[in-house]
Scaffold this motif. Structure first.
Motif, mmCIF file in Angstrom:
data_model
loop_
_atom_site.group_PDB
_atom_site.id
_atom_site.type_symbol
_atom_site.label_atom_id
_atom_site.label_comp_id
_atom_site.label_asym_id
_atom_site.label_seq_id
_atom_site.Cartn_x
_atom_site.Cartn_y
_atom_site.Cartn_z
ATOM 1 N N TRP A 136 108.891 -73.292 -73.569
ATOM 2 C CA TRP A 136 108.907 -73.475 -75.017
ATOM 3 C C TRP A 136 108.784 -74.949 -75.364
ATOM 4 N N ARG A 137 109.386 -75.824 -74.590
ATOM 5 C CA ARG A 137 109.328 -77.262 -74.875
ATOM 6 C C ARG A 137 107.888 -77.757 -74.879
ATOM 7 N N ARG A 138 107.088 -77.323 -73.920
ATOM 8 C CA ARG A 138 105.686 -77.732 -73.858
ATOM 9 C C ARG A 138 104.902 -77.085 -75.007
ATOM 10 N N ALA A 139 105.188 -75.836 -75.325
ATOM 11 C CA ALA A 139 104.531 -75.184 -76.461
ATOM 12 C C ALA A 139 104.881 -75.922 -77.753
ATOM 13 N N TRP A 140 106.111 -76.383 -77.862
ATOM 14 C CA TRP A 140 106.545 -77.161 -79.024
ATOM 15 C C TRP A 140 105.720 -78.437 -79.131
ATOM 16 N N ASP A 141 105.407 -79.052 -77.979
ATOM 17 C CA ASP A 141 104.532 -80.233 -77.972
ATOM 18 C C ASP A 141 103.148 -79.885 -78.512
ATOM 19 N N TYR A 142 102.620 -78.736 -78.111
ATOM 20 C CA TYR A 142 101.311 -78.294 -78.607
ATOM 21 C C TYR A 142 101.357 -78.101 -80.124
ATOM 22 N N LEU A 143 102.438 -77.511 -80.601
ATOM 23 C CA LEU A 143 102.581 -77.295 -82.052
ATOM 24 C C LEU A 143 102.655 -78.633 -82.786
ATOM 25 N N SER A 144 103.367 -79.584 -82.205
ATOM 26 C CA SER A 144 103.454 -80.910 -82.815
ATOM 27 C C SER A 144 102.084 -81.576 -82.895
ATOM 28 N N LYS A 145 101.280 -81.401 -81.855
ATOM 29 C CA LYS A 145 99.933 -81.972 -81.847
ATOM 30 C C LYS A 145 99.072 -81.304 -82.924
ATOM 31 N N MET B 236 91.926 -72.977 -74.909
ATOM 32 C CA MET B 236 92.078 -71.625 -75.407
ATOM 33 C C MET B 236 93.525 -71.371 -75.843
ATOM 34 N N LYS B 237 94.483 -71.868 -75.053
ATOM 35 C CA LYS B 237 95.892 -71.629 -75.368
ATOM 36 C C LYS B 237 96.272 -72.211 -76.721
ATOM 37 N N HIS B 238 95.694 -73.362 -77.067
ATOM 38 C CA HIS B 238 96.002 -73.970 -78.361
ATOM 39 C C HIS B 238 95.505 -73.077 -79.497
ATOM 40 N N LEU B 239 94.337 -72.489 -79.316
ATOM 41 C CA LEU B 239 93.783 -71.623 -80.353
ATOM 42 C C LEU B 239 94.628 -70.370 -80.537
ATOM 43 N N ARG B 240 95.074 -69.803 -79.438
ATOM 44 C CA ARG B 240 95.921 -68.605 -79.522
ATOM 45 C C ARG B 240 97.289 -68.945 -80.104
ATOM 46 N N LEU B 241 97.812 -70.093 -79.754
ATOM 47 C CA LEU B 241 99.087 -70.519 -80.324
ATOM 48 C C LEU B 241 98.952 -70.733 -81.827
ATOM 49 N N TYR B 242 97.830 -71.303 -82.239
ATOM 50 C CA TYR B 242 97.551 -71.461 -83.677
ATOM 51 C C TYR B 242 97.523 -70.088 -84.353
ATOM 52 N N GLU B 243 96.853 -69.129 -83.740
ATOM 53 C CA GLU B 243 96.776 -67.781 -84.312
ATOM 54 C C GLU B 243 98.156 -67.133 -84.398
ATOM 55 N N LEU B 244 99.022 -67.428 -83.453
ATOM 56 C CA LEU B 244 100.392 -66.923 -83.518
ATOM 57 C C LEU B 244 101.094 -67.472 -84.752
ATOM 58 N N VAL B 245 100.971 -68.761 -84.995
ATOM 59 C CA VAL B 245 101.589 -69.372 -86.186
ATOM 60 C C VAL B 245 100.986 -68.756 -87.447
ATOM 61 N N ARG B 246 99.671 -68.572 -87.447
ATOM 62 C CA ARG B 246 98.999 -68.007 -88.619
ATOM 63 C C ARG B 246 99.483 -66.584 -88.904
ATOM 64 N N ALA B 247 99.728 -65.811 -87.855
ATOM 65 C CA ALA B 247 100.133 -64.417 -88.021
ATOM 66 C C ALA B 247 101.598 -64.265 -88.423
ATOM 67 N N VAL B 248 102.475 -65.084 -87.850
ATOM 68 C CA VAL B 248 103.909 -64.877 -88.087
ATOM 69 C C VAL B 248 104.512 -65.829 -89.107
ATOM 70 N N GLY B 249 103.800 -66.926 -89.407
ATOM 71 C CA GLY B 249 104.363 -67.947 -90.300
ATOM 72 C C GLY B 249 104.308 -67.558 -91.751
ATOM 73 N N PRO B 250 105.034 -68.236 -92.596
ATOM 74 C CA PRO B 250 105.955 -69.311 -92.236
ATOM 75 C C PRO B 250 107.254 -68.769 -91.624
ATOM 76 N N VAL B 251 107.667 -69.395 -90.539
ATOM 77 C CA VAL B 251 108.888 -69.008 -89.837
ATOM 78 C C VAL B 251 109.659 -70.258 -89.435
ATOM 79 N N ASN B 252 110.962 -70.090 -89.261
ATOM 80 C CA ASN B 252 111.776 -71.225 -88.822
ATOM 81 C C ASN B 252 111.622 -71.419 -87.309
ATOM 82 N N GLY B 253 112.216 -72.484 -86.804
ATOM 83 C CA GLY B 253 112.082 -72.824 -85.395
ATOM 84 C C GLY B 253 112.580 -71.749 -84.454
ATOM 85 N N THR B 254 113.692 -71.125 -84.780
ATOM 86 C CA THR B 254 114.236 -70.072 -83.934
ATOM 87 C C THR B 254 113.291 -68.877 -83.888
ATOM 88 N N GLU B 255 112.754 -68.488 -85.031
ATOM 89 C CA GLU B 255 111.814 -67.361 -85.080
ATOM 90 C C GLU B 255 110.512 -67.699 -84.354
#
Length: 89
Positions: A43-52, A1-20
């Motif tokens: 954030w480091r683990r979330a970054w891993d999820y984004l990389s995946k 579930m967390k991966h899906l919500r993280l994806y939705e976060l990127v979809r809602a706020v992107g395109p954004v840089n790493g700091t944002e």
């Protein structure tokens, strides 16, 4: 579930840089992990999820470190979750 919500976060706020993206994650991490049986990850683990997700061609994140730009590959592709980024602020 967390991966899906993280994806939705990127979809809602992107395109954004790493700091944002890091800032957006920190603002929404409680909502992303709501209902999970564990505390929000760093954030480091979330970054891993984004990389995946990038490995699976769901998001693009060209660049290095904070120069990365996070965006979804197909903005019309919604994750099947009840998660509205704009309601969780």
């Amino acid at each position: 579930m967390k991966h899906l919500r993280l994806y939705e976060l990127v979809r809602a706020v992107g395109p954004v840089n790493g700091t944002e993206m890091k800032t957006a994650y920190r603002e929404h991490k409680e909502a992303i992990f709501e209902g999970e049986r564990r505390d929000p990850v760093t954030w480091r683990r979330a970054w891993d999820y984004l990389s995946k997700m990038a490995d699976y061609d769901l998001i693009r994140n060209p660049g290095t470190t904070n120069l990365k730009v996070y965006e979804v590959v197909d903005p019309e592709l919604e994750a099947p979750v009840e998660f509205n980024v704009f309601e969780t602020v």
